[in-house]
Structure formats: structure tokens, C-alpha cells
Design an enzyme around this catalytic site. Structure first.
Site, PDB file in Angstrom:
ATOM      1  CG  ASP A 253       2.421   1.587   4.866  1.00 45.94           C
ATOM      2  OD1 ASP A 253       3.197   0.771   4.317  1.00 45.94           O
ATOM      3  OD2 ASP A 253       1.645   1.275   5.795  1.00 45.94           O
TER       4      ASP A 253
ATOM      5  CG  HIS B 235      13.875 -12.414  13.284  1.00 42.93           C
ATOM      6  ND1 HIS B 235      13.850 -13.778  13.463  1.00 42.93           N
ATOM      7  CD2 HIS B 235      13.517 -11.874  14.474  1.00 42.93           C
ATOM      8  CE1 HIS B 235      13.475 -14.046  14.700  1.00 42.93           C
ATOM      9  NE2 HIS B 235      13.265 -12.916  15.335  1.00 42.93           N
ATOM     10  CG  ASP B 236      16.540 -12.140  16.553  1.00 42.68           C
ATOM     11  OD1 ASP B 236      16.106 -10.987  16.352  1.00 42.68           O
ATOM     12  OD2 ASP B 236      15.948 -12.971  17.280  1.00 42.68           O
TER      13      ASP B 236
ATOM     14  CG  ASP C 209      10.782 -14.762  20.901  1.00 43.04           C
ATOM     15  OD1 ASP C 209      11.590 -14.757  19.962  1.00 43.04           O
ATOM     16  OD2 ASP C 209      10.835 -13.963  21.868  1.00 43.04           O
TER      17      ASP C 209
ATOM     18  CG  ASP D 195       1.301  -4.537   3.257  1.00 43.75           C
ATOM     19  OD1 ASP D 195       1.308  -5.435   2.391  1.00 43.75           O
ATOM     20  OD2 ASP D 195       1.313  -3.326   2.977  1.00 43.75           O
TER      21      ASP D 195
ATOM     22  CD  GLU E 172      14.612 -17.211  19.791  1.00 36.99           C
ATOM     23  OE1 GLU E 172      15.435 -16.513  19.177  1.00 36.99           O
ATOM     24  OE2 GLU E 172      13.666 -16.729  20.447  1.00 36.99           O
TER      25      GLU E 172
ATOM     26  CG  ASN F   8      -0.241  -0.032   2.532  1.00 32.95           C
ATOM     27  OD1 ASN F   8       0.989  -0.032   2.590  1.00 32.95           O
ATOM     28  ND2 ASN F   8      -1.014  -0.067   3.613  1.00 32.95           N
TER      29      ASN F   8
ATOM     30  CG  ASP G 168       7.572 -15.718  15.978  1.00 26.95           C
ATOM     31  OD1 ASP G 168       7.807 -16.286  17.053  1.00 26.95           O
ATOM     32  OD2 ASP G 168       8.459 -15.228  15.255  1.00 26.95           O
TER      33      ASP G 168
END
Length: 547
Positions: free
Chosen positions: A25, A325-326, A200, A29, A251, A23, A98
């Protein structure tokens, strides 16, 4: 006996904020993800792990949840999530959500009520303690993100525990009422048709006895693998997962192999798989912070992962990953993101997809995305990174150039720059300026360019996944290391009742002789254009048969 579905497939991890913006921004998404489902299906994956899309103030980019059953408006609506779920299922791809159940946001209604008064019905849903005798925190625990792990709340005159950000208060699993509500929430997601949870830091949920009794209790590591963790996981399995084929993936930082084997034992599992951290800690200088790097050496990586391969066999199962992502980008951490970027990226993908376990590809690794070297700390967004910057410059007194060099190697933002879809502005990720700048190298390294190049990391990844899925030895066979001492070659075999494969990986920029017995085997797949039968070229990966 047939393997469970989650042992047979290859998984793909999506970080929604950075995947695709539909969209304009600047924030990725759910509709953006849905628009790329044919791309995901073309890879041959069977599972998507979706990082949190729940309502959140975004202090820690969605890992601080303020409502477990609402979709974060930045990402879309419940209807958008349903469309994504249905689109994945229509393509034969499972959806794993997650779950962040060690802590919530301090803006969650549970915590808002918990802090109103010491007599609140949800007071014991979080971990509150009175000040120590000197008026300070109950003990000396430190937060993962820096600073004390206790925050004083003036309204009630007590401290609450937060092992991460002060906006992420730890939930109290000792509370039966809390666990009852948590499990009910999880069952409602199950009823919506998800296929499992990635959990997590799930091994932090049981805090040690005597918490808050005094000082000198150490750091966060004191909360790892706590005394009632097994009981809580067993209860969760009974209350949420009994009678289903859902997958549970934990995790588990700081979990030793012996305990991981116990909790994932297929004969009486508490979790189906777990992510350990031993291999991603190998480039931390001993006794120092994660920011104090030491070179990543292949022999140490080989020894560590081989120990987990052997140790989880035959009744455990590995979750395989090199990046997420970490973590820094795999090709920058374990490979050569300069001259041999394509070769080392494909070699690492070969390693990931030929070990025993379920491989998790992190978004962008299939095109060889690399670390970003931002010019200024102002370009970084990650809370851990920004806190580390202040610590490195203010507490340790490093100059800006030295601190930035350390940040560039290890920042979580290396994995969070926008997915590089094309050479169009903003890497084709968004029509607007993204929430974090793209890696400037996107003009040459992107999906569109990879699609057009038959020798790209992307096409190699597709061939590799297809070979894995069609080769029982690679999908389910046992692992055996063939040479534990070679300084450059990682050689191992995968064997099952239906065949044998040998994987040969050259982790160096020089040609290496291949053992004669292996040179005689037919080549099923290589990342090199003109392989010589008796040698491996720089960063060459070769899978040898018969299948």
C-alpha cells in the site's frame, strides 16, 4: 560492576512508515519490519527504538497520537506488534517504544471531551486559557511549526496551547488525574514486554508559572526545562520504572549539560539517557531560523561533543546520534556525500560507535543514505517543511529556487525517504508507489548492492560494531581528547582498566600527517584500503590499539 544492558549495546532507530512495506500500500508497516529482523540481527545491534506506531491522524506522521494503546491501521494490528516484539526478543534485541507525552492529537478522546465544556472532567488535562484583554491569544508564544502556539476554540471561547501543530494540543501535567492515567497506560505497555521508552520532548512537560498571564513571554523556549520537570520525572520513575531494568531515554532540546548530568546521574537518575541538540544546532545561523544554514565545521563539532563526553563522565551517560527522523542525513551534513561518500560515511560511523555512550544508528545510515534533492515542494510531505515553505516564500518573499535550496538542506523528509533495499522499483521498499518518493540514488546505494560489496559502508559497520562489542575500552572506557586545535584531525583515546584505544579521524579531503606516537600503534580497523602508517588519507578513520 556489570553495566546495564542499555550501556552495553548498539541501538538502531526505525521510522516505520519508511522502513519496509509488506502489503503493497506504499506505507511501511510492522510486518515489513518483522521481515527484516535477520538483517537487523546481522548488524549486531542490541536495541531497536521504534518510532510511534500508535493510532494517529498523521498530522505529524504519528507524533500526534489519538489512542496510546491502539496500533495505527496503516502499520498493522496488535498481533503484528506482538510478532515483532517476539521476533526481536528471540534474536536478543530489546524493543524501546516512542512515548509522546507532551501533547496528544486533537482527535484523542481526552481532548474531544476536554473541549466540550469548561466544566468537563478532562478540561484540565490540557492547557486552556481565556483570551487576552484585546481578545487575542493569551501570550505571544510561537509554535515550533510556525505561527501562534494558541488556537481559539469557538465552542468554549478559550484558547488551547499547542507548542507544535494545532492538531497537537499540549497535555497539562499539572493535572494529577492526567498523570495517573498516563502512568497506568505506560504500565500496561510494560506488562506487554517492552524494554523501555524514548520520550519525545520530555523536557517541555512543565510549563512556567504564570503561563497565559499576559503577552511578551517569548517563544517555545520559555517552556523548556520547566519548574516541576524534575518532580514529574521522579514521579514517573517511581510509578512506572521502579524495580525494573527498563531504559528511559529523553529527547531534551535546549537542555544544558549541567542539567542533563543531574537528571541522568546514575546514583539517583530521573532518566537513564537523554538526546541533547547542541551538535545538530551548529549549522544554524546565529539568531536565525533552522533554515538559515551556516557551514558545519569539524572543530565546533569536536568541541561540542567532547564537552558532553567530559561533562557526562563519570556518573552520566550519553545517547549518541548523528542522524534521526528529524535531522538531515549524517553523510550530507557532516561528511562529503559526493566524491568521498563511502569514506565519510564510514568515518562518521566510526565516530558514532567509538564515543562514550549508547550509539543510535538511524535506518539507512549503515549504507550511507544521503539527503534527497526533490525537484518541487510538491514532493515533500513533512508538516514542518510545508509550513516553512509558506513562510519562506510568502513572509520572507524568497523566490521558489532559493526557498527550495534551503528546504533541501534541512527538511526532515531527508531522513524519511524509503529505506533503500535494492535497485528494484521503489528501492525495493514497496510494490506500490511509496507515500513519499525514494531518493533517486537508490539504484546505486542500497542494501543489496552493499551486501555484495565487501568494502561497503554496511560491511564496515558490522566490523565496527563487532570491534566495539569485543573491546572494553570502546564499550565503556573513558574519553580523552588528544588535540583540541587541529583543523582537520579529531584524535581521542578511550581507556579502561582492560585496555586503551586511540581513534584518529581525518575530516578533510587531503592527506594529513599522523602524530609519530600514534603511527607506532597497531591498526585495529580502518576504512581505507591501503593505509600508510604515518598519514591519514582523505576522510580516513583509524582505530589504533592495543585493545
Amino acid at each position: 560492576m556489570d553495566q546495564p544492558w542499555w550501556k552495553r549495546c548498539v541501538a538502531y532507530q526505525i521510522y516505520p512508515r519508511s522502513f519496509c512495506d509488506s502489503n503493497g500500500d506504499g506505507v511501511g508497516d510492522l510486518r515489513g519490519i518483522t521481515s527484516k529482523l535477520d538483517y537487523l540481527a546481522s548488524l549486531g545491534i542490541g536495541m531497536v527504538w521504534l518510532c510511534p506506531v500508535y493510532a494517529s491522524p498523521n498530522d505529524d506522521n504519528g507524533y500526534d497520537i489519538s489512542d496510546y494503546e491502539a496500533i495505527q491501521p496503516d502499520f498493522g494490528t496488535r498481533e503484528d506488534w506482538i510478532a515483532l516484539r517476539d521476533g526481536l526478543h528471540a534474536r536478543g534485541i530489546r524493543l524501546v517504544m516512542d512515548l509522546v507525552a507532551n501533547h496528544s492529537s486533537d482527535e484523542h478522546a481526552w481532548f474531544v471531551e476536554s473541549r466540550t465544556t469548561k466544566d468537563s472532567g478532562k478540561r484540565d488535562w490540557y492547557i486552556w486559557r481565556p483570551p487576552a484583554a484585546d481578545g487575542g491569544p493569551p501570550n505571544d508564544w510561537q509554535s515550533v511549526f510556525g505561527g501562534p502556539a494558541w488556537e481559539y476554540d469557538a465552542a468554549t471561547g478559550e484558547y488551547y496551547l499547542h507548542l507544535f501543530s494545532k492538531k497537537q494540543p499540549d497535555l497539562n501535567w499539572e493535572s494529577t488525574a492526567f498523570r495517573t492515567e498516563l502512568f497506568a497506560m505506560m504500565r500496561r505497555w510494560v506488562a506487554l514486554g517492552i524494554d523501555g521508552f524514548r520520550m519525545d520532548v520530555i523536557n517541555l512537560i512543565s510549563k512556567p508559572d504564570g503561563l497565559g498571564a499576559g503577552g511578551n513571554e517569548g517563544g517555545m523556549d520559555r517552556a523548556l526545562n520547566g519548574p516541576r520537570m524534575r518532580d514529574y520525572l521522579a514521579e514517573m520513575r517511581r510509578e512506572v520504572f521502579a524495580g525494573t531494568d527498563l531504559v528511559t531515554i529523553g529527547e531534551t532540546p535546549g537542555m544544558p549539560l549541567e542539567l542533563a548530568r543531574e537528571i541522568t546521574d546514575e546514583r539517583a537518575p530521573l532518566l537513564d539517557m537523554q538526546f541533547h541538540f547542541e551538535h545538530v544546532d551548529l549549522d544554524h545561523a546565529p539568531g536565525a531560523s533552522k533554515w538559515d544554514s551556516t557551514p558545519m565545521r569539524m572543530p565546533a563539532l569536536r568541541a561540542t561533543l567532547s564537552r558532553w563526553q567530559d561533562g557526562m563522565d563519570p556518573h552520566g551517560w550519553n545517547s549518541l546520534y548523528l542522524g534521526n527522523h528529524d535531522q538531515p542525513r549524517a553523510v550530507s551534513r557532516y561528511g562529503d556525500d559526493g566524491r568521498y561518500r563511502r569514506e565519510s560515511a564510514t568515518l562518521l560511523m566510526t565516530l558514532l560507535l567509538t564515543l562514550r555512550g549508547t550509539p543510535f544508528i538511524y535506518q539507512g545510515d549503515e549504507i550511507g543514505m544521503a539527503n534527497v534533492a526533490f525537484d518541487s515542494i510538491a514532493d515533500y510531505r513533512d508538516i514542518e517543511t510545508l509550513n516553512a515553505w509558506r513562510w519562506l516564500t510568502d513572509t520572507r518573499g524568497l523566490d521558489a529556487a532559493s526557498a527550495l535550496a534551503m528546504i533541501r538542506k534541512k527538511s526532515r523528509d531527508n531522513a524519511r525517504t524509503p529505506m533503500q533495499w535494492s535497485a528494484a522499483p521503489n528501492a525495493g521498499f514497496s510494490a506500490a508507489a511509496p507515500w513519499i518518493a525514494p531518493n533517486p540514488d537508490y539504484t546505486g546505494h542500497n542494501v543489496a548492492a552493499a551486501e555484495a560489496d565487501p568494502d561497503s559502508v554496511l560491511h564496515y559497520t558490522r566490523r565496527l560494531i563487532a570491534l566495539r562489542q569485543g573491546t572494553p575500552a570502546l564499550r565503556s572506557g573513558r574519553y580523552r581528547l588528544l588535540d583540541a586545535e587541529h583543523p582537520a584531525l579529531w584524535l581521542y583515546e578511550r581507556t579502561s582498566e582492560m585496555g586503551r584505544c586511540v581513534v584518529a579521524l581525518n575530516f578533510s579531503d587531503t592527506t594529513q600527517p599522523l602524530p609519530p606516537a600514534l603511527a607506532e600503534l597497531p591498526c585495529l580497523l580502518t576504512n581505507h584500503h591501503n593505509p600508510a602508517a604515518d598519514t591519514l588519507a582523505a576522510w580516513e578513520a583509524r582505530i589504533l590499539g592495543p585493545a
